[in-house]
Structures are given as structure tokens and as C-alpha cells.
Design an enzyme around this catalytic site. Structure first.
Site, PDB file in Angstrom:
ATOM      1  N   GLY A 152     -38.063   8.611  48.692  1.00 45.26           N
ATOM      2  CA  GLY A 152     -38.038   7.322  49.370  1.00 45.26           C
ATOM      3  C   GLY A 152     -39.346   6.833  49.926  1.00 45.26           C
ATOM      4  N   PRO A 156     -39.559  13.295  46.021  1.00 44.50           N
ATOM      5  CA  PRO A 156     -40.312  12.047  45.829  1.00 44.50           C
ATOM      6  C   PRO A 156     -40.387  11.625  44.360  1.00 44.50           C
ATOM      7  CG  PRO A 156     -41.822  13.883  46.131  1.00 44.50           C
ATOM      8  CD  PRO A 156     -40.423  14.443  46.302  1.00 44.50           C
ATOM      9  N   GLY A 157     -40.256  10.348  44.114  1.00 47.13           N
ATOM     10  CA  GLY A 157     -40.413   9.819  42.758  1.00 47.13           C
ATOM     11  C   GLY A 157     -41.560   8.827  42.747  1.00 47.13           C
ATOM     12  N   TYR A 193     -35.606  -7.156  42.577  1.00 44.40           N
ATOM     13  CA  TYR A 193     -35.803  -6.941  44.024  1.00 44.40           C
ATOM     14  C   TYR A 193     -36.778  -7.933  44.645  1.00 44.40           C
ATOM     15  CZ  TYR A 193     -34.686  -2.382  41.903  1.00 44.40           C
ATOM     16  OH  TYR A 193     -34.158  -1.370  41.139  1.00 44.40           O
ATOM     17  N   TYR A 233     -40.509   3.189  38.002  1.00 47.76           N
ATOM     18  CA  TYR A 233     -39.402   2.261  37.761  1.00 47.76           C
ATOM     19  C   TYR A 233     -39.826   1.055  36.912  1.00 47.76           C
ATOM     20  CZ  TYR A 233     -37.495   5.173  41.472  1.00 47.76           C
ATOM     21  OH  TYR A 233     -37.087   6.243  42.207  1.00 47.76           O
ATOM     22  N   ARG A 266     -38.572  -5.251  38.061  1.00 41.04           N
ATOM     23  CA  ARG A 266     -38.541  -5.146  39.522  1.00 41.04           C
ATOM     24  C   ARG A 266     -38.727  -6.494  40.243  1.00 41.04           C
ATOM     25  NH1 ARG A 266     -41.368  -2.602  42.453  1.00 41.04           N
ATOM     26  NH2 ARG A 266     -39.740  -1.749  43.783  1.00 41.04           N
ATOM     27  N   CYS A 276     -36.437 -15.070  26.780  1.00 40.34           N
ATOM     28  CA  CYS A 276     -35.853 -16.404  26.686  1.00 40.34           C
ATOM     29  C   CYS A 276     -35.083 -16.787  27.930  1.00 40.34           C
ATOM     30  CB  CYS A 276     -34.944 -16.476  25.468  1.00 40.34           C
ATOM     31  SG  CYS A 276     -35.852 -16.127  23.980  1.00 40.34           S
ATOM     32  N   GLU A 277     -35.716 -16.685  29.082  1.00 37.62           N
ATOM     33  CA  GLU A 277     -35.081 -17.216  30.287  1.00 37.62           C
ATOM     34  C   GLU A 277     -36.122 -17.452  31.363  1.00 37.62           C
ATOM     35  OE1 GLU A 277     -32.930 -14.328  32.933  1.00 37.62           O
ATOM     36  OE2 GLU A 277     -32.527 -13.405  30.995  1.00 37.62           O
TER      37      GLU A 277
HETATM   38  N1  LLP Z   1     -33.532  11.258  45.505  1.00 41.53           N
HETATM   39  C1  LLP Z   1     -32.460  10.496  45.309  1.00 41.53           C
HETATM   40  C2  LLP Z   1     -31.136  11.059  45.542  1.00 41.53           C
HETATM   41  C3  LLP Z   1     -32.614   9.162  44.888  1.00 41.53           C
HETATM   42  O1  LLP Z   1     -31.530   8.415  44.700  1.00 41.53           O
HETATM   43  C4  LLP Z   1     -33.901   8.641  44.656  1.00 41.53           C
HETATM   44  C5  LLP Z   1     -34.084   7.258  44.180  1.00 41.53           C
HETATM   45  C6  LLP Z   1     -35.003   9.481  44.853  1.00 41.53           C
HETATM   46  C7  LLP Z   1     -34.791  10.788  45.284  1.00 41.53           C
HETATM   47  C8  LLP Z   1     -36.416   9.035  44.608  1.00 41.53           C
HETATM   48  O2  LLP Z   1     -36.769   8.001  45.458  1.00 41.53           O
HETATM   49  P1  LLP Z   1     -38.281   7.465  45.481  1.00 41.53           P
HETATM   50  O3  LLP Z   1     -39.164   8.571  46.050  1.00 41.53           O
HETATM   51  O4  LLP Z   1     -38.673   7.135  44.118  1.00 41.53           O
HETATM   52  O5  LLP Z   1     -38.214   6.290  46.369  1.00 41.53           O
HETATM   53  N2  LLP Z   1     -35.267   1.127  40.875  1.00 41.53           N
HETATM   54  C9  LLP Z   1     -35.650   1.025  42.265  1.00 41.53           C
HETATM   55  C10 LLP Z   1     -35.645   2.363  42.971  1.00 41.53           C
HETATM   56  C11 LLP Z   1     -34.325   3.070  42.916  1.00 41.53           C
HETATM   57  C12 LLP Z   1     -34.366   4.407  43.587  1.00 41.53           C
HETATM   58  C13 LLP Z   1     -33.140   5.184  43.340  1.00 41.53           C
HETATM   59  N3  LLP Z   1     -33.118   6.488  43.911  1.00 41.53           N
HETATM   60  C14 LLP Z   1     -37.017   0.355  42.361  1.00 41.53           C
HETATM   61  O6  LLP Z   1     -37.592   0.031  41.338  1.00 41.53           O
HETATM   62  O7  LLP Z   1     -37.508   0.120  43.446  1.00 41.53           O
END
Ligand code: LLP
Length: 424
Positions: free
Chosen positions: A244, A282-283, A325, A382, A321, A352-353
């Protein structure tokens, strides 16, 4: 508008003598010539540095890379090589990680609606943890155990009732959520009781994830406190506090570093006397800033008194995105990184939009013209992972650059790929 802020570019980005961009020692214009556009260019040193930072902050095996942010074989290998474990959230993500050679016991399996087949796959492969999200999932795990499968090690996903300050679509810790067992209404306690008594699962810890792209350290500290209070009496080996951590996308945004985030979480846990291993997932903070997307400008349309539209050769199919969002991005010319950007324009794609917008109100250099290479930074998370084939666009390739060499890790889709699944 000022030139693009250089801190938004990947770590090894440099401005060359002629004002153009290089990343990982590779000239970006040459990469476009070699691989075409649109193109995702990832700075491998940047990726490795963020993985290493997470491992240093939390300890080996305690930082799980959330693969949903960006997953391909090369990325799964890279994260594992740097000492991370991996979080997968579907059978497909599990498959890719395993195919890449990541051992199953380095994987945590997530999802709010895992199918029986996905659970069977996770157990048979021997993932480290299944993160259980519902009572229905516990029923499915009971039935798999009755079939003769071993009892997997599991974590209970808890919804701690902490509201993270982010877009409502990516906030997950609040009571009104499809994820996890609610702490406030007693479901979390019921679930943990059931799992402790169950012969079908081995409960090893609890988990929460309050949301994504969160900038305020205070939100994380609050979740850590709530989860610590819940977890301490259970005395289980693992406490996972999710991912997150937000990243800056545009001028003026600031986010804590991974190390600072680590300090906030670990200090909060230590202050409360948590003895479990504290893990994270972390992602975005690992991969977002590592990449730029490179596009070619195809049309520049001035509508006097209305606005200017600059169209590039990608769009909502490689970066949904902004549309999903309302996320902001910056854009700049790869040939003139330091050019001021006084021109206001809407940066759009080729779908096309009218909703196909990459930047609603972009600042661009005055001389932006057809055939220019335009880059958007901070597209490593993402973007590729949420890419689609809308309008049958072929998804862009991914290149990793490092020390003057570029390696193609995902090739561009071909028209033939577009009909691979058609059987009629
Ligand atoms: N752990 C869980 C259980 C999650 O659901 C997520 C993200 C993460 C870790 C990793 O979160 P991060 O560190 O990346 O914030 N598509 C959206 C983000 C969706 C995130 C979903 N879950 C965007 O582009 O902002």
C-alpha cells in the site's frame, strides 16, 4: 509549466549532452528504434534497489513482492533473486511465478474468491501460506482436506476498520469492504477460532492490507496498532501488514521511502511488544518509479478556443489508471528532457472513445510535433499488469535496461496472438 521533475524518473536516468534521455546507459531513442512504441522501459538497477531496500528493512523472507503490480517471468525471478518472497492473487499469477522458477514455499496466495481449483493448485504445489478471506473459503478448504489433501498453512485476512486516505476503489481496510474478516463485527474472532480448531488448516498468523497508494505514514501506524492488539493474544508466528505504500506520480507529490515505511511499521509493532515476524507485501513502491512508457505522437489537433489534443500510439489499453482512478501523470519529450512545458493539451490514446485519456491537462513543450517520442514516467506499476487488447491493440513489449544493455523480457503481441484463443 516547469520541465519534468527529474526525481520522477528511474534511478539511472540521465540527460545526455544533446538533452535527450538515457536509462540504464541506453539511449531511449535507440530503444524506440529497436523495439518500437509503445514500449515499457524498466530500469533494472532501480527494481533491484527497491527489492533490496524492502529486504533490508524487514528482513529476508519478510518482504513479499505483490506481483499484481507488474508480473512477468523476468520480474518474478528478479524479485526472488533479491531475497523477496512473492504474493500471488490468482491461479494465473501463481502459475507465472512457479513457471519462473520461484519455489512454492516463497509464495503467499491471496484472493477474496479463490476457486476450489485455485486452492487445490496452491495446496498441491505447496505454497507457503494461503491467506484465507472468507468462511466460504474455509468450507472449500474443509472439502479439499476431506478429499485427502494436506492441511495448508494459512493466515487469516482481517479487515481492521482503518480507513486509508486513497481512492475509494483501492481502499480495502474499511468495514464496508469485500475483503477479509471484519474485526468490528466479531467475524475476525470467529474465523480465527474456527481456524485454530480446524484440522483442515494450520493457522500461522494474521494479515491485513488497508489500501493502495497510501501516502500517510499515520494510516499504516494505525493499522499496525489495531492488528498488533488483535494478534498479540493469539501468539502466532506471523503478522502481515500488507502493501500500500504510495509513490509520487506528479510534481509536488511526496511519499515515504520503503525504509521510512519500514520504520513506521516496525516501530509501531515494537512499541506494542509484538513478537511475531512482521511481514509486508509492497507492489507499487517496488516497481512504479522503475519504468517509463514511451509513445510516438501521431496527431496534434488544435481546436481554437477549446483545447489541443495530442494523440499517441497507446492509451487506456496500456494505462487505464487515469480513466479508472483519475490518476495524474507527467509527460515529456525524450529528445528534450529539460524543456519547459508551457503548452496545455489533453494527452490521449488511439482508442475509439473520448474517455481514452492519459493526461487530462498535460503541460508539454511548445514544439511537440508528429513523430516525437513522448514519455510518461512512473508507469511501472499497474500499467502493463492491467493492460488490455481493447480495439485489438497489441500489448506493448517490456524491456529491462542495465549497464548499457537492453534485454527484451516480454515481446510485443502480434496480430496472430489476437486470434490464438479463437476456436470458431
Ligand atoms: N497486498 C494485498 C493483499 C493487496 O491487495 C495489494 C494491492 C497489495 C498487497 C499491493 O499493494 P501496493 O503496494 O501495490 O499498493 N490497480 C490499482 C491498485 C490495486 C491494488 C490492489 N491490491 C492502481 O492502479 O492503483
Amino acid at each position: 509549466m516547469k520541465p519534468v521533475p527529474l526525481h520522477l524518473l528511474p534511478d539511472t536516468a540521465t540527460v545526455q549532452a544533446d538533452g535527450s534521455l538515457a536509462i540504464g546507459g541506453c539511449d531511449v531513442g535507440e530503444l524506440a528504434g529497436r523495439f518500437g512504441t509503445p514500449l515499457f522501459i524498466y530500469d533494472e538497477a532501480h527494481l533491484r534497489a527497491r527489492c533490496a531496500e524492502a529486504v533490508a528493512a524487514f528482513g529476508p523472507g519478510r518482504a513479499y513482492y505483490a506481483t499484481k503490480a507488474f508480473l512477468c517471468t523476468a520480474m518474478a525471478r528478479l524479485a526472488y533473486e533479491e531475497g523477496m518472497h512473492l504474493d500471488v492473487a490468482s491461479g494465473g499469477e501463481l502459475y507465472v511465478a512457479l513457471r519462473a522458477g520461484v519455489p512454492a514455499n516463497a509464495l503467499a496466495f491471496h484472493g477474496n474468491n479463490k476457486s476450489l481449483a485455485e486452492l487445490r493448485m496452491a495446496i498441491t504445489e505447496g505454497v507457503r501460506h494461503i491467506v484465507v478471506d472468507s468462511f466460504d473459503e474455509l468450507d472449500r478448504l474443509d472439502s479439499l482436506h476431506a478429499e485427502g489433501l494436506p492441511a495448508p498453512k494459512v493466515l487469516a485476512r482481517i479487515t481492521p476498520g482503518v480507513h486509508a486516505h486513497t481512492h475509494e476503489f483501492i481502499a480495502t481496510g474499511q468495514d464496508d469492504s469485500k475483503f477479509g474478516f471484519n474485526l468490528g463485527n466479531g467475524d475476525a474472532h470467529k474465523a480465527v477460532d474456527r481456524m485454530r480448531r480446524s484440522l483442515s488448516v494450520q493457522l500461522e498468523g494474521v494479515h491485513c492490507h488497508i489500501g493502495s497508494n497510501v501516502f500517510e505514514a499515520g494510516n499504516f501506524a494505525k493499522a499496525a496498532e489495531v492488528m498488533a492488539a488483535f494478534a498479540m493474544p493469539l501468539d502466532l508466528p506471523e503478522l502481515v501488514l500488507g502493501g500500500g505504500l504510495g509513490v509520487p506520480y506528479v510534481q509536488g507529490e511526496e511519499a515515504p521511502s520503503i525504509s521510512q515505511w519500514g520504520n513506521v511499521l516496525l516501530d509501531a509493532c515494537q512499541a506494542l511488544g509484538v513478537r511475531s515476524n512482521v511481514c509486508v507485501e509492497p507492489g507499487r513502491s517496488i516497481v512504479a518509479g522503475a519504468a517509463i512508457t514511451l509513445y510516438t505522437v501521431g496527431t496534434v489537433k488544435h481546436i481554437p478556443g477549446v483545447r489541443t489534443y495530442v494523440s499517441v500510439d497507446g492509451g487506456m489499453s496500456d494505462n487505464p489508471r487515469p480513466v479508472l482512478y483519475g490518476s495524474g501523470y507527467e509527460a515529456f519529450l525524450a529528445r528534450a528532457v529539460l524543456a519547459p512545458r508551457p503548452e496545455r493539451a489533453r494527452l490521449v490514446g488511439k482508442h475509439c472513445e473520448s474517455g481514452d485519456v492519459l493526461i487530462f491537462d498535460a503541460g508539454l513543450p511548445q514544439d511537440v510535433r508528429v513523430n516525437d517520442l513522448l514519455a510518461t514516467p512512473v508507469t511501472g506499476a499497474y500499467g502493463h499488469s492491467m493492460a488490455s487488447n481493447y480495439n485489438k491493440l497489441t500489448r506493448p513489449p517490456v524491456v529491462f535496461v542495465r549497464d548499457g544493455a537492453a534485454r527484451l523480457v516480454v515481446r510485443r503481441e502480434t496480430y496472430e496472438d489476437l486470434v490464438q484463443c479463437d476456436v470458431g
